[in-house]
Design a protein around this motif. Structure first.
Motif, PDB file in Angstrom:
ATOM      1  N   LEU A   1      -6.014   2.869   4.395  1.00  0.00           N
ATOM      2  CA  LEU A   1      -6.422   2.244   3.136  1.00  0.00           C
ATOM      3  C   LEU A   1      -5.339   1.317   2.591  1.00  0.00           C
ATOM      4  CD1 LEU A   1      -7.959   5.386   1.365  1.00  0.00           C
ATOM      5  CD2 LEU A   1      -9.126   3.687   2.794  1.00  0.00           C
ATOM      6  N   GLU A   2      -5.777   0.243   1.916  1.00  0.00           N
ATOM      7  CA  GLU A   2      -4.859  -0.643   1.202  1.00  0.00           C
ATOM      8  C   GLU A   2      -4.551  -0.068  -0.178  1.00  0.00           C
ATOM      9  OE1 GLU A   2      -3.341  -3.173   2.677  1.00  0.00           O
ATOM     10  OE2 GLU A   2      -4.444  -2.572   4.480  1.00  0.00           O
ATOM     11  N   LEU A   3      -3.685  -0.758  -0.911  1.00  0.00           N
ATOM     12  CA  LEU A   3      -3.163  -0.211  -2.168  1.00  0.00           C
ATOM     13  C   LEU A   3      -4.260   0.197  -3.142  1.00  0.00           C
ATOM     14  CD1 LEU A   3      -0.743   0.373  -4.067  1.00  0.00           C
ATOM     15  CD2 LEU A   3      -0.972  -1.982  -4.889  1.00  0.00           C
ATOM     16  N   MET A   4      -5.147  -0.741  -3.482  1.00  0.00           N
ATOM     17  CA  MET A   4      -6.156  -0.444  -4.493  1.00  0.00           C
ATOM     18  C   MET A   4      -7.193   0.553  -3.983  1.00  0.00           C
ATOM     19  SD  MET A   4      -4.828  -1.973  -6.963  1.00  0.00           S
ATOM     20  CE  MET A   4      -6.057  -1.731  -8.252  1.00  0.00           C
ATOM     21  N   GLN A   5      -7.422   0.566  -2.666  1.00  0.00           N
ATOM     22  CA  GLN A   5      -8.310   1.577  -2.093  1.00  0.00           C
ATOM     23  C   GLN A   5      -7.684   2.965  -2.216  1.00  0.00           C
ATOM     24  OE1 GLN A   5      -8.539  -0.278   1.820  1.00  0.00           O
ATOM     25  NE2 GLN A   5     -10.715  -0.721   1.497  1.00  0.00           N
TER      26      GLN A   5
ATOM     27  N   LEU B   1       3.852  11.060  -3.027  1.00  0.00           N
ATOM     28  CA  LEU B   1       3.534  10.809  -4.442  1.00  0.00           C
ATOM     29  C   LEU B   1       2.350  11.665  -4.876  1.00  0.00           C
ATOM     30  CD1 LEU B   1       3.445   7.486  -6.326  1.00  0.00           C
ATOM     31  CD2 LEU B   1       1.314   8.749  -6.136  1.00  0.00           C
ATOM     32  N   VAL B   2       1.350  11.821  -4.010  1.00  0.00           N
ATOM     33  CA  VAL B   2       0.188  12.643  -4.333  1.00  0.00           C
ATOM     34  C   VAL B   2       0.613  14.092  -4.565  1.00  0.00           C
ATOM     35  CG1 VAL B   2      -1.975  13.571  -3.434  1.00  0.00           C
ATOM     36  CG2 VAL B   2      -1.444  11.145  -3.146  1.00  0.00           C
ATOM     37  N   LYS B   3       1.493  14.593  -3.729  1.00  0.00           N
ATOM     38  CA  LYS B   3       1.972  15.969  -3.895  1.00  0.00           C
ATOM     39  C   LYS B   3       2.726  16.133  -5.212  1.00  0.00           C
ATOM     40  CE  LYS B   3       2.239  16.942   1.067  1.00  0.00           C
ATOM     41  NZ  LYS B   3       3.128  17.230   2.223  1.00  0.00           N
TER      42      LYS B   3
ATOM     43  N   LYS C   1       0.816  -1.213   0.000  1.00  0.00           N
ATOM     44  CA  LYS C   1       0.000   0.000   0.000  1.00  0.00           C
ATOM     45  C   LYS C   1       0.848   1.260   0.000  1.00  0.00           C
ATOM     46  CE  LYS C   1      -0.618   0.192   5.040  1.00  0.00           C
ATOM     47  NZ  LYS C   1      -1.631   0.163   6.129  1.00  0.00           N
ATOM     48  N   ASN C   2       2.081   1.168   0.514  1.00  0.00           N
ATOM     49  CA  ASN C   2       2.933   2.344   0.596  1.00  0.00           C
ATOM     50  C   ASN C   2       3.534   2.751  -0.743  1.00  0.00           C
ATOM     51  OD1 ASN C   2       2.394   2.579   3.298  1.00  0.00           O
ATOM     52  ND2 ASN C   2       4.289   1.597   3.974  1.00  0.00           N
TER      53      ASN C   2
END
Length: 366
Positions: free
Chosen positions: A44-48, A13-15, A6-7
């Protein structure tokens, strides 16, 4: 311990995504996008996480899809300048898949453009599922593209049972439409592409074993070492199941007069350690035999039942009267794809797909 998957999607990364999109779209609300995309991300998990970032894109990119797609394309790396790349493009895949069906050609072109910077194998599947003939007509042209990532997308994106992605039921039922793509890429100069072809054929083999065994038979005669390796990898499920035609394609036959004795050196295994075992194989037949030796670990499930997992081991040419001993250590440690439970497990030895020896071992969770 391995970093949680998930990391791969994280606030930093969003920024970066916000910065790259703002560079090409002056009216993009980077702060709002960042707040929406990172809200409660830790839980949240990766796909979430990917889904939440996709939703943030939906709420902050232009409502007009053509304009949104234009911003995303301009935000990709170009002319040596950084841009959207890597796992940041997973939610972009989802955005295009969800919103782009009404602009079919534009969306496929965008997915083709982004795949060298990550992959578009997740994004193109809804287009294939919705209009298979139209999508495959376009994708088939990618097999000659100069970029190997694009060529791989042609095979990987059309896999009937691609992991982590929606299945393509029509291709699961009838895979013939993608076989020309796989044939065109079977001798691709990039191993990265050839492995994708092999994985697609292995997908197909799960539903159409005879089709894949026949495909391999047609393409193995006079095959280069690279093609032969591809075909062997494509046949792995069939070989593990002892499919007679698949075995014959690689020179293996039903075993005759083969005796195998199994010795488990570690009848009690503490979780995190290794299972040690050895086998001695004897050929009591009057003719030499080519042997494909695999082993299966029958893991204890949560409900106490056993579920086997087959592992490739060794290929051996054993002369008449010959005898050979092989040692093996199999690590039993934490991995992301399996949960281990204590109890009596089982190891089996398979020779040319036939179980020839078996023994139990006790797994204990320290």
């Amino acid at each position: 311990m391995a970093e949680p998957l998930k990391n791969l999607l994280h606030p930093g990364l969003v920024k970066d995504m916000a910065r790259h999109i703002s560079r090409v779209a002056s009216d993009f609300d980077a702060d709002r996008f960042t707040a929406l995309a990172t809200d409660g991300m830790d839980t949240l998990e990766l796909m979430q996480r990917a889904e939440q970032i996709k939703d943030a894109l939906t709420q902050t990119l232009p409502a007009n899809y053509v304009d949104a797609a234009d911003s995303l394309r301009k935000a990709l790396p170009a002319e040596g300048k950084p841009g959207l790349s890597g796992w940041a493009l997973l939610p972009v895949n989802q955005f295009v898949s969800e919103h782009g069906l009404g602009h079919f050609d534009l969306s496929l072109a965008l997915l083709k453009a982004l795949t060298p910077h990550f992959t578009a194998e997740f994004g193109i599947r809804r287009f294939i599922d919705t209009e298979q003939d139209r999508a495959l007509a376009e994708i088939s042209g990618w097999v000659t593209d100069a970029n190997h990532h694009v060529r791989r997308l042609a095979s990987e994106g059309t896999r009937p049972r691609l992991p982590w992605a929606m299945r393509l039921p029509a291709l699961v039922k009838q895979p013939a439409p993608i076989l020309p793509i796989l044939v065109a890429l079977i001798d691709d100069p990039e191993d990265y592409v050839r492995r994708s072809v092999a994985n697609s054929l292995n997908d197909i083999a799960k539903d159409h074993p005879a089709l894949v065994a026949d495909f391999v038979e047609r393409h193995i005669e006079g095959a280069s070492a690279e093609r032969r390796q591809l075909l062997r990898h494509a046949s792995r499920t069939l070989l593990k199941k002892g499919d007679a035609k698949a075995l014959a394609n690689f020179g293996f036959a039903a075993v005759r007069g083969i005796a195998a004795s199994l010795n488990v050196a570690t009848p009690v295994v503490i979780f995190g350690d290794k299972l040690g075992f050895s086998i001695t194989v004897s050929n009591e037949d009057a003719a030499p035999q080519r042997l494909m030796i695999d082993y299966a670990i029958h893991h204890v499930k949560a409900n106490g039942t056993l579920a086997p997992k087959v592992f490739k081991w060794k290929t051996l040419d054993l002369p008449a009267g010959g005898r050979h001993t092989i040692d093996k250590e199999h690590a039993i440690r934490a991995i992301t794809t399996r949960v281990y439970y204590p109890g009596i497990h089982r190891v089996e030895i398979l020779i040319n797909g036939t179980v020839c020896a078996a023994a139990d071992f006790d797994l204990r969770m320290d």
